[in-house]
Structure formats: C-alpha cells, structure tokens
Design an enzyme around this catalytic site. Structure first.
Site, PDB file in Angstrom:
ATOM      1  N   GLY A   1       0.790  -1.222   0.000  1.00 47.15           N
ATOM      2  CA  GLY A   1       0.000   0.000   0.000  1.00 47.15           C
ATOM      3  C   GLY A   1       0.822   1.271   0.000  1.00 47.15           C
ATOM      4  O   GLY A   1       0.283   2.377  -0.048  1.00 47.15           O
TER       5      GLY A   1
ATOM      6  N   ARG B   1      -6.354 -10.311  -8.272  1.00 47.00           N
ATOM      7  CA  ARG B   1      -7.358  -9.265  -8.045  1.00 47.00           C
ATOM      8  C   ARG B   1      -8.005  -8.939  -9.388  1.00 47.00           C
ATOM      9  O   ARG B   1      -7.394  -9.188 -10.431  1.00 47.00           O
ATOM     10  CB  ARG B   1      -6.680  -7.988  -7.523  1.00 47.00           C
ATOM     11  CG  ARG B   1      -6.039  -8.177  -6.171  1.00 47.00           C
ATOM     12  CD  ARG B   1      -5.256  -6.921  -5.765  1.00 47.00           C
ATOM     13  NE  ARG B   1      -4.510  -7.168  -4.549  1.00 47.00           N
ATOM     14  CZ  ARG B   1      -3.339  -6.610  -4.262  1.00 47.00           C
ATOM     15  NH1 ARG B   1      -2.770  -5.768  -5.107  1.00 47.00           N
ATOM     16  NH2 ARG B   1      -2.732  -6.885  -3.140  1.00 47.00           N
TER      17      ARG B   1
ATOM     18  N   ARG C   1      -8.156   1.298  -1.482  1.00 49.24           N
ATOM     19  CA  ARG C   1      -7.849   0.459  -2.655  1.00 49.24           C
ATOM     20  C   ARG C   1      -8.869  -0.662  -2.819  1.00 49.24           C
ATOM     21  O   ARG C   1      -9.068  -1.172  -3.930  1.00 49.24           O
ATOM     22  CB  ARG C   1      -6.424  -0.112  -2.526  1.00 49.24           C
ATOM     23  CG  ARG C   1      -5.890  -0.692  -3.815  1.00 49.24           C
ATOM     24  CD  ARG C   1      -4.436  -1.093  -3.716  1.00 49.24           C
ATOM     25  NE  ARG C   1      -4.259  -2.298  -2.899  1.00 49.24           N
ATOM     26  CZ  ARG C   1      -3.078  -2.845  -2.607  1.00 49.24           C
ATOM     27  NH1 ARG C   1      -1.958  -2.303  -3.071  1.00 49.24           N
ATOM     28  NH2 ARG C   1      -3.007  -3.929  -1.868  1.00 49.24           N
TER      29      ARG C   1
ATOM     30  N   ARG D   1      -1.306  -7.092   6.577  1.00 47.21           N
ATOM     31  CA  ARG D   1      -0.453  -6.169   5.827  1.00 47.21           C
ATOM     32  C   ARG D   1       0.015  -5.010   6.717  1.00 47.21           C
ATOM     33  O   ARG D   1       1.156  -4.571   6.614  1.00 47.21           O
ATOM     34  CB  ARG D   1      -1.199  -5.635   4.596  1.00 47.21           C
ATOM     35  CG  ARG D   1      -1.108  -6.599   3.443  1.00 47.21           C
ATOM     36  CD  ARG D   1      -2.256  -6.471   2.473  1.00 47.21           C
ATOM     37  NE  ARG D   1      -2.372  -7.736   1.759  1.00 47.21           N
ATOM     38  CZ  ARG D   1      -1.710  -8.048   0.666  1.00 47.21           C
ATOM     39  NH1 ARG D   1      -0.938  -7.166   0.112  1.00 47.21           N
ATOM     40  NH2 ARG D   1      -1.825  -9.238   0.122  1.00 47.21           N
TER      41      ARG D   1
ATOM     42  N   ASP E   1       4.524  10.776  -0.211  1.00 44.84           N
ATOM     43  CA  ASP E   1       3.492  11.658   0.323  1.00 44.84           C
ATOM     44  C   ASP E   1       2.762  12.236  -0.893  1.00 44.84           C
ATOM     45  O   ASP E   1       1.703  11.766  -1.302  1.00 44.84           O
ATOM     46  CB  ASP E   1       4.176  12.728   1.184  1.00 44.84           C
ATOM     47  CG  ASP E   1       3.189  13.571   1.948  1.00 44.84           C
ATOM     48  OD1 ASP E   1       1.993  13.477   1.657  1.00 44.84           O
ATOM     49  OD2 ASP E   1       3.616  14.336   2.836  1.00 44.84           O
TER      50      ASP E   1
HETATM   51  N1  LIG Z   1      10.027 -11.735  -1.331  1.00 41.20           N
HETATM   52  C1  LIG Z   1       9.147 -11.469  -2.287  1.00 41.20           C
HETATM   53  N2  LIG Z   1       8.154 -10.598  -2.071  1.00 41.20           N
HETATM   54  C2  LIG Z   1       7.309 -10.341  -3.093  1.00 41.20           C
HETATM   55  C3  LIG Z   1       7.429 -10.935  -4.366  1.00 41.20           C
HETATM   56  N3  LIG Z   1       6.435 -10.456  -5.162  1.00 41.20           N
HETATM   57  C4  LIG Z   1       5.745  -9.587  -4.412  1.00 41.20           C
HETATM   58  N4  LIG Z   1       6.256  -9.506  -3.167  1.00 41.20           N
HETATM   59  C5  LIG Z   1       5.815  -8.666  -2.031  1.00 41.20           C
HETATM   60  O1  LIG Z   1       4.682  -9.237  -1.462  1.00 41.20           O
HETATM   61  C6  LIG Z   1       3.907  -8.232  -0.823  1.00 41.20           C
HETATM   62  C7  LIG Z   1       2.450  -8.380  -1.189  1.00 41.20           C
HETATM   63  O2  LIG Z   1       2.278  -8.159  -2.572  1.00 41.20           O
HETATM   64  P1  LIG Z   1       0.809  -8.128  -3.188  1.00 41.20           P
HETATM   65  O3  LIG Z   1       0.033  -9.309  -2.703  1.00 41.20           O
HETATM   66  O4  LIG Z   1       0.917  -7.945  -4.653  1.00 41.20           O
HETATM   67  O5  LIG Z   1       0.129  -6.878  -2.486  1.00 41.20           O
HETATM   68  P2  LIG Z   1       0.377  -5.303  -2.608  1.00 41.20           P
HETATM   69  O6  LIG Z   1       1.854  -5.042  -2.416  1.00 41.20           O
HETATM   70  O7  LIG Z   1      -0.442  -4.752  -1.513  1.00 41.20           O
HETATM   71  O8  LIG Z   1      -0.099  -4.879  -3.969  1.00 41.20           O
HETATM   72  C8  LIG Z   1       4.526  -6.896  -1.255  1.00 41.20           C
HETATM   73  O9  LIG Z   1       5.319  -6.418  -0.181  1.00 41.20           O
HETATM   74  C9  LIG Z   1       5.405  -7.267  -2.427  1.00 41.20           C
HETATM   75  O10 LIG Z   1       6.536  -6.431  -2.512  1.00 41.20           O
HETATM   76  C10 LIG Z   1       8.500 -11.852  -4.559  1.00 41.20           C
HETATM   77  O11 LIG Z   1       8.705 -12.421  -5.634  1.00 41.20           O
HETATM   78  N5  LIG Z   1       9.322 -12.071  -3.505  1.00 41.20           N
HETATM   79  N1  LIG Z   2       1.053   9.591  -3.240  1.00 45.79           N
HETATM   80  C1  LIG Z   2      -0.143   9.023  -3.145  1.00 45.79           C
HETATM   81  N2  LIG Z   2      -1.190   9.716  -2.686  1.00 45.79           N
HETATM   82  C2  LIG Z   2      -2.413   9.160  -2.565  1.00 45.79           C
HETATM   83  N3  LIG Z   2      -2.714   7.886  -2.911  1.00 45.79           N
HETATM   84  C3  LIG Z   2      -1.712   7.135  -3.381  1.00 45.79           C
HETATM   85  C4  LIG Z   2      -0.388   7.646  -3.531  1.00 45.79           C
HETATM   86  N4  LIG Z   2       0.396   6.656  -4.032  1.00 45.79           N
HETATM   87  C5  LIG Z   2      -0.400   5.576  -4.195  1.00 45.79           C
HETATM   88  N5  LIG Z   2      -1.667   5.851  -3.817  1.00 45.79           N
HETATM   89  C6  LIG Z   2      -2.827   4.911  -3.791  1.00 45.79           C
HETATM   90  O1  LIG Z   2      -2.591   4.043  -2.674  1.00 45.79           O
HETATM   91  C7  LIG Z   2      -2.995   2.713  -2.989  1.00 45.79           C
HETATM   92  C8  LIG Z   2      -1.805   1.770  -2.789  1.00 45.79           C
HETATM   93  O2  LIG Z   2      -0.856   1.978  -3.832  1.00 45.79           O
HETATM   94  P1  LIG Z   2      -0.183   0.765  -4.596  1.00 45.79           P
HETATM   95  O3  LIG Z   2       0.604   1.318  -5.727  1.00 45.79           O
HETATM   96  O4  LIG Z   2      -1.195  -0.290  -4.917  1.00 45.79           O
HETATM   97  O5  LIG Z   2       0.801   0.211  -3.441  1.00 45.79           O
HETATM   98  P2  LIG Z   2       1.743  -1.055  -3.364  1.00 45.79           P
HETATM   99  O6  LIG Z   2       2.015  -1.524  -4.766  1.00 45.79           O
HETATM  100  O7  LIG Z   2       2.968  -0.566  -2.677  1.00 45.79           O
HETATM  101  O8  LIG Z   2       0.996  -2.064  -2.553  1.00 45.79           O
HETATM  102  C9  LIG Z   2      -3.516   2.718  -4.409  1.00 45.79           C
HETATM  103  O9  LIG Z   2      -4.927   2.774  -4.385  1.00 45.79           O
HETATM  104  C10 LIG Z   2      -2.928   4.004  -5.002  1.00 45.79           C
HETATM  105  O10 LIG Z   2      -3.764   4.553  -5.993  1.00 45.79           O
END
Ligand SMILES: Nc1nc2c(ncn2[C@@H]2O[C@H](COP(=O)(O)OP(=O)(O)O)[C@@H](O)[C@H]2O)c(=O)[nH]1
Ligand SMILES: Nc1ncnc2c1ncn2[C@@H]1O[C@H](COP(=O)(O)OP(=O)(O)O)[C@@H](O)[C@H]1O
Length: 197
Positions: free
Chosen positions: A14, A44, A137, A148, A172
């Site tokens: 996030g 998703r 999200r 998380r 930010d």
């Molecule tokens: N160690 C490891 N972490 C991963 C990998 N792919 C994704 N992640 C991490 O797993 C976590 C969860 O990812 P995801 O389920 O896609 O959720 P999101 O980061 O909230 O969009 C995040 O911190 C990713 O950086 C991987 O191949 N290896």
């Molecule tokens: N600078 C920001 N300000 C406000 N909302 C943001 C910003 N950066 C990301 N978001 C929103 O926050 C949520 C989490 O971002 P995301 O890219 O999915 O995070 P991650 O890949 O690290 O899990 C998404 O809904 C995204 O649109």
C-alpha cells in the site's frame, strides 16, 4: 554482465510501489522490464496471469524452489511469493532494467546473491495514511488488511537500518515521489536509451 543494473522496489503493502512503477514503465517505454514473481494469492480484478504475477499453487512454487529455480522466496500475509531465475533472465536478455517488487525478506535474500541491484524503499508518510490508502484500494479483506499493516510496521522499522536501502522515498505527494524515483534512476535510464540509439 555489462547490462543495466536491476532495481529492487520494496516497502509496505500500500506504500505505492505499483503505482510508481507502472508510471515509470509507461513513461519510459522499452527501458524497463518487470520481474514477474510467482504467488499463491488469488488474482485481483484486472490482474493478468503472467503479467502482474504467475498465479500458482503452493505445491508448484515449492517444487520450483526445491529445484533451485528461484533466487528468493518469502511467506507474506499467508501466501508464498518468489522470484524465479527465469523472471529476471527474461528481462536481462532484452537488455532492459529489471524491476523487482519484493518485500523486506526478499531484499535480505537478494543481498546474498550477485544481482547487485539499486535498492529503493517506498514508504508511506504514516501508518494512518497507509491504512487509509489500503482501505480505499478495496482489494483486501479485513483479515488480509490487518496482516499487511502488521507487516508494514516491521518493514518500516527494518528499512530504517542504515545500509539496507540506497534510498528511502516517502510517498506523500505522488508527483514529488515520482520525480525522486526518476532522479535516482536517471543514469541507468540514459544508458539504456543510449544503447538503443
Ligand atoms: N520476497 C518477495 N516478495 C514479493 C514478491 N512479489 C511480491 N512480493 C511482495 O509481497 C507483498 C504483497 O504483494 P501483493 O500481494 O501484490 O500486495 P500489494 O503489495 O499490496 O499490492 C509486497 O510487499 C510485495 O513487494 C517476490 O517475488 N518475492
Ligand atoms: N502519493 C499518493 N497519494 C495518494 N494515494 C496514493 C499515492 N500513491 C499511491 N496511492 C494509492 O494508494 C494505494 C496503494 O498503492 P499501490 O501502488 O497499490 O501500493 P503497493 O504496490 O505498494 O501495494 C492505491 O490505491 C494508489 O492509488
């Protein structure tokens, strides 16, 4: 060996990794390639198998790990995630900057390899804002969200350790965070663009 340096993007779920990365790839076509990880979590809405992740079973991922096909793997929020050697090789074969999105455990494991990436941590401005972004999200169940947030607390602590990351970007204002990310990668981006021209 002489290809561009890979980039590891890490930070709490996030924090904005995917948002920043997708923009970077869109604005620099033919420069970056994403290392497509394997995961046992469900896709998703909108996520594509083979593009966002290789959505897989625990048995299949574990078999690959046991066969030495992964450079790292980690348990995150009740699911198994991992980076296969093939995921990285596919990108490096095209001479693109390979972007890996991995959690903090992945960062530590990659440090034990000879990948030599640039390590970047994307951090939220606060836990409160992180929670709000994750809720807005609308991808997580309450249980998954709590897991998380717990992982985020650990990540935020560990990423403060000196020497873990080359840079920590506080996401930010999105525009400012994106500019910061581009600045760090500017040299590698230019190398790839020059090699093409
Ligand atoms: N160690 C490891 N972490 C991963 C990998 N792919 C994704 N992640 C991490 O797993 C976590 C969860 O990812 P995801 O389920 O896609 O959720 P999101 O980061 O909230 O969009 C995040 O911190 C990713 O950086 C991987 O191949 N290896
Ligand atoms: N600078 C920001 N300000 C406000 N909302 C943001 C910003 N950066 C990301 N978001 C929103 O926050 C949520 C989490 O971002 P995301 O890219 O999915 O995070 P991650 O890949 O690290 O899990 C998404 O809904 C995204 O649109």
């Amino acid at each position: 060996m002489s290809g561009p340096r890979p980039v590891v993007l890490s930070g709490p779920s996030g924090a904005g990794k995917s948002t920043l990365m997708k923009r970077l790839m869109k604005d620099h076509e033919g420069v970056f390639g994403f290392s497509v990880s394997h995961t046992t979590r469900n896709p998703r809405p909108g996520e594509e198998d083979g593009k966002d992740y290789h959505f897989s079973t625990r048995e299949a991922v574990q078999k690959g790990i046991d066969n030495g096909e992964f450079i790292e793997s980690a348990e995150f929020s009740g699911n198994l995630y991992g980076t296969s050697k093939a995921a990285i090789e596919d990108v490096q074969a095209k001479n693109l900057i390979c972007i890996l999105d991995v959690d903090i455990q992945g960062v530590k494991r990659i440090k034990e390899t000879d990948l030599n990436p640039i390590y970047i941590s994307i951090q939220p401005p606060s836990m409160e804002i992180l929670e709000k972004r994750l809720r807005d999200r609308q991808t997580e169940s309450e249980e998954s969200l709590q897991k998380r947030l717990e992982a985020a607390r650990i990540d935020m602590e560990l990423s403060k350790e000196p020497g873990v990351f080359d840079i920590v970007i506080i996401n930010d204002d999105l525009e400012r965070a994106y500019e910061e990310l581009k600045d760090i990668l500017n040299e590698e981006i230019q190398k790839v663009q020059e090699a093409k021209s």
